[in-house]
Write a protein that holds these residues in place. Structure first.
Motif, short mmCIF file in Angstrom:
data_model
loop_
_atom_site.label_atom_id
_atom_site.label_comp_id
_atom_site.label_asym_id
_atom_site.label_seq_id
_atom_site.Cartn_x
_atom_site.Cartn_y
_atom_site.Cartn_z
N SER A 26 -19.10 -7.38 -22.97
CA SER A 26 -19.55 -7.67 -21.61
C SER A 26 -21.04 -7.40 -21.48
CB SER A 26 -18.78 -6.84 -20.59
OG SER A 26 -19.11 -5.47 -20.76
N ALA A 32 -24.72 -11.68 -23.57
CA ALA A 32 -24.10 -12.88 -24.15
C ALA A 32 -22.73 -13.13 -23.55
CB ALA A 32 -23.99 -12.71 -25.68
N THR A 47 -14.10 -5.22 -23.05
CA THR A 47 -15.26 -4.41 -23.44
C THR A 47 -14.88 -2.94 -23.58
OG1 THR A 47 -17.45 -3.65 -22.76
CG2 THR A 47 -15.96 -4.28 -21.00
N ARG A 80 -29.37 -3.59 -20.32
CA ARG A 80 -29.74 -2.35 -20.99
C ARG A 80 -31.24 -2.13 -20.97
NH1 ARG A 80 -25.85 -1.44 -25.99
NH2 ARG A 80 -27.05 -3.08 -26.94
N VAL A 93 -11.18 -3.68 -28.98
CA VAL A 93 -10.46 -4.60 -29.87
C VAL A 93 -10.49 -3.99 -31.26
CG1 VAL A 93 -10.41 -6.94 -30.85
CG2 VAL A 93 -11.20 -6.58 -28.49
N GLY A 149 -22.08 -7.63 -29.72
CA GLY A 149 -23.40 -7.02 -29.80
C GLY A 149 -23.63 -6.18 -31.03
N PHE A 174 -29.63 6.02 -27.05
CA PHE A 174 -30.16 5.40 -25.84
C PHE A 174 -29.51 4.03 -25.59
CE2 PHE A 174 -33.61 3.63 -23.08
CZ PHE A 174 -33.48 4.59 -22.09
N ASP A 179 -26.15 -10.39 -30.37
CA ASP A 179 -26.63 -9.55 -31.47
C ASP A 179 -25.66 -9.48 -32.65
OD1 ASP A 179 -28.94 -8.95 -30.18
OD2 ASP A 179 -28.47 -6.84 -29.78
N GLY A 182 -32.90 -9.94 -28.67
CA GLY A 182 -33.61 -10.01 -27.39
C GLY A 182 -32.78 -10.72 -26.35
N TRP A 183 -32.94 -10.30 -25.13
CA TRP A 183 -32.01 -10.73 -24.09
C TRP A 183 -32.09 -12.23 -23.83
CZ3 TRP A 183 -33.16 -12.83 -19.29
CH2 TRP A 183 -34.49 -12.80 -18.92
N PHE A 242 -39.85 -9.67 -26.13
CA PHE A 242 -38.64 -8.98 -25.66
C PHE A 242 -38.87 -8.20 -24.37
CE2 PHE A 242 -37.76 -8.85 -30.40
CZ PHE A 242 -37.00 -9.99 -30.36
N TYR A 298 -39.24 -9.55 -19.25
CA TYR A 298 -38.06 -9.75 -18.41
C TYR A 298 -38.33 -9.50 -16.95
CZ TYR A 298 -38.06 -4.82 -19.70
OH TYR A 298 -38.44 -3.54 -19.95
C1 LIG Z 1 -31.69 0.56 -24.55
C2 LIG Z 1 -31.91 -0.87 -24.88
C3 LIG Z 1 -33.04 -1.51 -24.40
C4 LIG Z 1 -33.25 -2.83 -24.69
N1 LIG Z 1 -34.36 -3.42 -24.24
C5 LIG Z 1 -34.56 -4.71 -24.46
C6 LIG Z 1 -35.69 -5.38 -23.97
O1 LIG Z 1 -36.52 -4.76 -23.36
N2 LIG Z 1 -35.81 -6.69 -24.18
C7 LIG Z 1 -34.91 -7.39 -24.88
O2 LIG Z 1 -35.05 -8.59 -25.02
N3 LIG Z 1 -33.84 -6.78 -25.41
C8 LIG Z 1 -33.65 -5.47 -25.21
N4 LIG Z 1 -32.58 -4.86 -25.75
C9 LIG Z 1 -31.70 -5.59 -26.63
C10 LIG Z 1 -30.82 -6.50 -25.89
O3 LIG Z 1 -30.31 -5.75 -24.84
C11 LIG Z 1 -29.74 -6.96 -26.79
O4 LIG Z 1 -30.26 -7.96 -27.59
C12 LIG Z 1 -28.61 -7.47 -26.01
O5 LIG Z 1 -28.07 -6.41 -25.22
C13 LIG Z 1 -27.51 -7.97 -26.89
O6 LIG Z 1 -26.57 -8.52 -26.07
P1 LIG Z 1 -25.11 -8.81 -26.56
O7 LIG Z 1 -24.44 -9.44 -25.40
O8 LIG Z 1 -25.14 -9.53 -27.82
O9 LIG Z 1 -24.49 -7.41 -26.89
P2 LIG Z 1 -24.45 -6.07 -26.10
O10 LIG Z 1 -25.29 -6.09 -24.88
O11 LIG Z 1 -24.72 -5.02 -27.11
O12 LIG Z 1 -22.97 -5.98 -25.65
C14 LIG Z 1 -21.93 -5.81 -26.56
C15 LIG Z 1 -20.63 -5.68 -25.83
O13 LIG Z 1 -19.57 -5.72 -26.74
C16 LIG Z 1 -18.65 -4.70 -26.46
N5 LIG Z 1 -17.95 -4.35 -27.70
C17 LIG Z 1 -18.46 -3.99 -28.88
N6 LIG Z 1 -17.47 -3.76 -29.76
C18 LIG Z 1 -16.31 -4.02 -29.12
C19 LIG Z 1 -14.94 -3.94 -29.46
N7 LIG Z 1 -14.55 -3.57 -30.68
N8 LIG Z 1 -14.01 -4.21 -28.54
C20 LIG Z 1 -14.38 -4.57 -27.29
N9 LIG Z 1 -15.67 -4.66 -26.92
C21 LIG Z 1 -16.61 -4.38 -27.81
C22 LIG Z 1 -19.52 -3.60 -25.92
O14 LIG Z 1 -18.76 -2.70 -25.15
C23 LIG Z 1 -20.51 -4.40 -25.08
O15 LIG Z 1 -19.95 -4.68 -23.84
C24 LIG Z 1 -32.34 -3.54 -25.49
C25 LIG Z 1 -31.20 -2.90 -25.97
C26 LIG Z 1 -31.00 -1.58 -25.69
C27 LIG Z 1 -29.80 -0.89 -26.24
#
Ligand SMILES: Cc1cc2nc3c(=O)[nH]c(=O)nc-3n(C[C@H](O)[C@H](O)[C@H](O)COP(=O)(O)OP(=O)(O)OC[C@H]3O[C@@H](n4cnc5c(N)ncnc54)[C@H](O)[C@@H]3O)c2cc1C
Lengths: 347, 596
Positions: free
Chosen positions: A13, A16, A37, A46, A83, A111, A130, A284, A301-302, A343, A346
């Motif tokens: 959640s 992406a 999630t 984040r 999961v 992620g 963090f 990610d 990156g978001w 990155f 935003y």
């Molecule tokens: C502190 C922080 C600051 C950031 N700052 C920036 C920024 O300034 N600019 C920028 O571009 N990017 C930033 N990023 C990176 C950016 O947030 C990530 O690229 C983005 O969050 C990735 O999104 P995602 O949806 O792929 O995964 P995530 O946001 O990591 O979400 C993954 C999800 O999958 C769930 N999950 C994982 N494993 C399982 C499982 N086994 N079962 C069920 N659910 C699961 C998690 O609970 C979570 O909800 C930052 C990241 C962090 C941590």
């Protein structure tokens, strides 16, 4: 399942996953959508977490969608749920509490978690993470006014935090190394100018290599700062918190044995499909085949992640569109010598 | 209120749900909070059926449970899933994170938690097994978890636990280990809900606050009023009155007899009342039906006695373990002939105590049987009650005739007096005449079937009861909420008043001018007070848990004015939400308006 209604499951959640669910609902109004999630919180950005240091401690102020958004869009949001396995042939996934759910399409958007190099893992209990809201609150609690934060590695997430910490009157020391500026690739020639820019920001930069590498992290002695880092050359450094920022590693343990191909991330074709026709990935967690590079690449990156969520959902619902790699992902210096990362764009 | 938190624990019979609720309420009361709680459980044996323990913890005594809980605990997902929506937005849902067996989709509670609720997935079974060697202490682990999560004193829980398992050292020890394991787990968790326990209220001087059930409060009231004799026959939900008295009365040198049936119980009660004792019996609707003939004797012979009646679903054997307010008609009217009696119905547990004591006073003061009407919801629910240092009851309210030197043959036991109460004598009193006849009689107590005499005696028996409306230190009605003219006035009696009050408070918060009146004395009917209240009300709503709207019927017999009846038989207490919805409708509020 005998029902004709398609069941789309999204694992994750984050940016992406949420973007994907929104697009799935738009394009397939009658379908069932389940988002799973591990997180107990609804979706928040984040990159907003540093706001905690500006005194915002109520997580409700961070969330992107109110609870009603999920109700209105009929997105079953299953939080605090992990999961643990996916069976791509049976089209089922298994949750940690032994519940099995059938899917028609699966989007893996799980992620990535903070990466901690092997030789650092023994110090984990003494490090402050963090990645989650709770982590941010714990750091904020551990860091006194004008306190000293030591950042290890120094990826762009860490550097973004450093900006806020300096702004809020804290001291920041960066123990720099190969992960500094991750995921940007900075050549050895360019590196000094970026390091100088960091110093100009007010960050004290210590090159780990010059001190013989990090030898240990320990609790500070009574009356001194809470943490002490020792280096190979015998020198040390004391601070209130020590935070690792060594980039991220995809969260995909549960996909092992699922039958889809994995390298470091889930391998997907340009239309974000894995090696199973019903399973897609975005964010990610995935590595996308990139023709121009002749290899599978991560795009962090978001902005990238959100675009991937949308694209995957479009392709799940009938489109067949390819991922278009972003044009410019390089680190820059502004005219007045400030570091600029795409990155961080935003606001 | 700075603390107003409702916790619901849902499980299966055998999970220890009710025991957990009991320990929790004891712990909360021990810490000084005010508590109201009510449990729902099936009549079936261990291992079957849904159990729910609900308690509301406040710093000022609440009158009812809230429509939604702040914390919902699942000890059995199959039973808890239909109740998940009971947890409010940003409220906590605490549940077992694991499962022993594979589950089909949707069988785990996590599938049903709303995006607005906060999940707390706890390895309850594992913690119980690790700390005690078995999964049986899951309920205690959960209590520890709640204590740790909400930063409540573990000492209060330990004391409650030890008092619950007094004399069972082994069980107490295991449960303490489970409690501590749960506490540590809870204290570790990062809280996301917005549930805050404020400090417990400061202990007031003079009164002691105790957590007690409605039936226990009746017993306490009877004992504090100096009950001499009790005759009874067990019946749900009144049985615990007799059970408690049975353990207390012998210690005080007073007598309790379990009779062979209800007819014998009321006969002995009337007999003891005639003999001058403070006396009572206790029963439920079916028992009251059996007692009605002898009650007639008590009324015509003008004998003081008290009948505690706790209602359950009927008619006949009906629904013995479900609450209902459907014995009002039999309480007020049941019997042959013109048989007026006093009927009082407390609205909360504190009221049970006060009304029980006052019932003895009234019985003596007006020489009549007094029915104290409760129901299963009130009998079995627990509340914290402040008990005064000195019982607030008169030890003797008889008006005895001065028969010294008198002529027994000329003694008028049923003298027609200005206030219609005739000075009485008790058997053995010199110069008195001791007549108790079921026949209509004259002032001397001799049989007399003349029309003038019957009219005069009937008037006497009816009119004297009006005095009860001015009985000292007794509140027959009370108004709450907005003063002056209101859009909607809610009139309620018995246990339903708590829900009515809560609904009225919520309606006012939505901007509806609203007031509520509780009617404690139902016979004689406090017409003047109720009519005055109704004159202020645009609409009058009467919620009650019976099909016919029995109270509304009685009210309209005294005050002929249209009222809206909310008469339901849900086999559970009336829901605050249902009353609120009806208030909104009467006030002409649409859903959009109240959302705005
Ligand atoms: C502190 C922080 C600051 C950031 N700052 C920036 C920024 O300034 N600019 C920028 O571009 N990017 C930033 N990023 C990176 C950016 O947030 C990530 O690229 C983005 O969050 C990735 O999104 P995602 O949806 O792929 O995964 P995530 O946001 O990591 O979400 C993954 C999800 O999958 C769930 N999950 C994982 N494993 C399982 C499982 N086994 N079962 C069920 N659910 C699961 C998690 O609970 C979570 O909800 C930052 C990241 C962090 C941590």
């Amino acid at each position: 399942m005998s029902s004709n209604v398609r069941h789309h499951i999204v694992i994750g959640s984050g940016v992406a996953g949420n973007q994907a669910a929104e697009t799935l609902r738009e394009r397939d109004p009658d379908s069932r959508i389940t988002m799973i999630t591990i997180s107990r919180l609804p979706f928040f950005n984040r990159y907003d977490l540093p706001r905690v240091f500006r005194g915002e401690r109520d997580w409700r102020r961070f969330i992107i969608y109110p609870a009603d958004y999920y109700r209105r869009n009929r997105i079953a949001l299953r939080r605090a749920t992990r999961v643990v396995g996916v069976d791509s042939t049976a089209q089922t996934l298994t949750l940690e509490h032994k519940e099995t759910i059938h899917f028609d399409s699966l989007l893996v958007a799980s992620g990535a978690g903070a990466y901690l190099p092997e030789d650092m893992s023994e110090f984990r209990p003494l490090l402050h993470g963090f990645g989650a809201f709770r982590d941010a609150i714990e750091v904020a609690d551990a860091l006194p006014k004008k306190g000293h934060a030591i950042l290890l590695g120094g990826d762009t997430i860490g550097l973004d935090l450093a900006r806020t910490l300096l702004d809020t009157g804290h001291r920041v020391t960066l123990v720099a190394g190969p992960y500094t500026f991750w995921p940007h690739e900075v050549t050895p020639e360019e590196r000094p100018k970026y390091v100088a820019a960091l110093q100009k920001m007010g960050i004290v930069v210590v090159e780990a290599q010059e001190r013989g590498g990090i030898a240990g992290v320990e609790k500070g002695a009574k009356g001194l700062a809470a943490r002490r880092i020792t280096f190979g050359n015998g020198s040390d450094l004391s601070g209130d918190v020590v935070m690792p920022f060594f980039g991220v590693a995809p969260s995909l343990d549960f996909m092992l044995g699922s039958g889809v191909d994995i390298e470091r991330g889930l391998l997907v074709s340009p239309n974000l499909r894995t090696t199973n026709e019903n399973i897609y990935a975005a964010g990610d967690v995935c590595q996308i085949w990139t023709d121009s590079e002749h290899r599978y690449c991560f795009y962090h990156g978001w902005k990238n992640v959100r675009a991937m969520g949308e694209l995957a959902a479009r392709n799940i619902t009938g489109a067949n569109e390819p991922w278009v790699p972003p044009q410019d992902e390089t680190l820059r210096l502004s005219k007045d010598g400030k570091i600029q990362s795409p990155f961080w764009e935003y606001q | 209120m700075s603390t107003d938190i409702q916790i619901a624990i849902v499980g299966s019979a055998g999970d220890g749900t009710i025991a957990a609720g009991d320990i929790l309420r004891r712990a909360m009361a021990e810490m000084g909070y005010r508590v109201i709680s009510f449990d729902l459980y099936p009549a079936e044996i261990r291992g079957f059926g849904k159990c729910i323990a609900r308690l509301r913890v406040t710093d000022e005594q609440a009158y009812s449970l809230k429509p939604r809980s702040d914390v919902l605990v699942s000890l059995d997902d199959s039973h808890a899933i239909p109740h998940v929506s009971e947890a409010r937005e940003w409220g906590a849902v605490i549940y077992e994170s694991g499962s022993v067996t594979p589950l089909a989709e949707g069988a785990h509670i996590s599938a049903h938690i709303d995006p607005g609720q906060i999940p707390y997935h706890v390895p309850i079974r594992e913690l119980s097994e690790k700390s005690t060697g078995s999964a049986r202490s899951r309920n205690i682990v959960v209590l520890g978890y709640i204590a740790g999560l909400f930063r409540l004193s573990i000492d209060g829980f330990l004391r409650a636990l030890n008092s619950k398992f007094k004399g069972k050292a082994d069980i107490a020890q295991k449960n303490e280990a489970a409690l501590r394991a749960g506490y540590e787990e809870g204290a570790r968790w990062f809280r996301l809900d917005d549930i805050d326990f404020g400090p417990p209220p400061a202990k007031g001087a003079g009164a002691t606050v105790e957590m007690i059930s409605g039936n226990a409060a009746v017993v306490r009231g009877a004992l504090d009023a100096g009950i001499d004799n009790f005759f009874g026959y067990p019946i749900t939900p009144a049985t615990s009155i007799m059970e408690r008295l049975a353990s207390e009365m012998p210690k005080r040198g007073t007598r309790l007899v379990q009779t062979e049936d209800e007819i014998a119980a009321i006969s002995a009660t009337v007999g003891a009342g005639f003999a001058g004792a403070r006396t009572a019996t206790a029963t439920s609707g079916p028992g009251l039906a059996l007692m009605s003939e002898m009650l007639g004797l008590g009324i015509i012979a003008e004998v003081p006695c008290v009948v505690f009646v706790s209602q359950r679903g009927g008619p006949s054997t009906g629904l013995p373990t479900k609450t209902e307010q459907s014995d009002l008609n039999i309480a007020v009217y049941g019997g042959h002939g013109d048989a007026p009696r006093i009927v009082i119905a407390p609205t909360n547990v504190e009221g049970c105590y006060r009304c029980a004591g006052k019932a003895f006073e009234m019985a003596e003061a007006y020489q009549t049987p007094v029915i104290l009407l409760l129901d299963l919801y009130l009998s079995n629910r627990y509340e914290t009650v402040p008990f005064p240092a000195k019982p607030p009851f008169e030890a003797d309210m008889n008006s005895y005739a001065d028969t010294r030197g008198g002529n027994a043959a000329g003694f008028k036991r049923y003298a027609l007096t200005a206030d219609n109460v005739s000075p009485r004598t008790v058997p053995g009193q010199k110069g008195g005449m001791h007549i108790a006849t079921g026949l209509e009689h004259n002032e001397l107590g001799r049989p007399n079937d003349q029309p003038d005499n019957h009219a005069a005696m009937s008037r006497k028996r009816h009119e004297k009861l009006q005095l009860a409306l001015k009985h000292p230190d007794f509140t027959h009605t009370k108004r709450f909420g907005d003063e002056g003219k209101v859009e909607v006035g809610v009139i309620a009696w018995g246990s339903t008043f708590g829900e009515a009050l809560e609904a009225m408070i919520l309606a006012r918060a939505e901007g509806i001018r609203c007031a509520a009146m509780k009617v404690v004395m139902i016979a004689p009917f406090p017409t003047e007070a109720v009519a005055a209240f109704m004159a202020d009300c645009g609409d009058v709503l009467i919620p009650e848990v019976n099909y016919q709207g029995q109270f509304a019927g009685i009210l309209q017999a005294h005050i002929p004015r249209p009222v809206t009846r909310l008469a339901r038989v849900p086999c559970e207490p009336m829901e605050v939400g249902d009353i609120l919805a009806e208030i909104r409708r009467l006030a002409g509020r649409t859903t959009e308006q109240q959302a705005a």
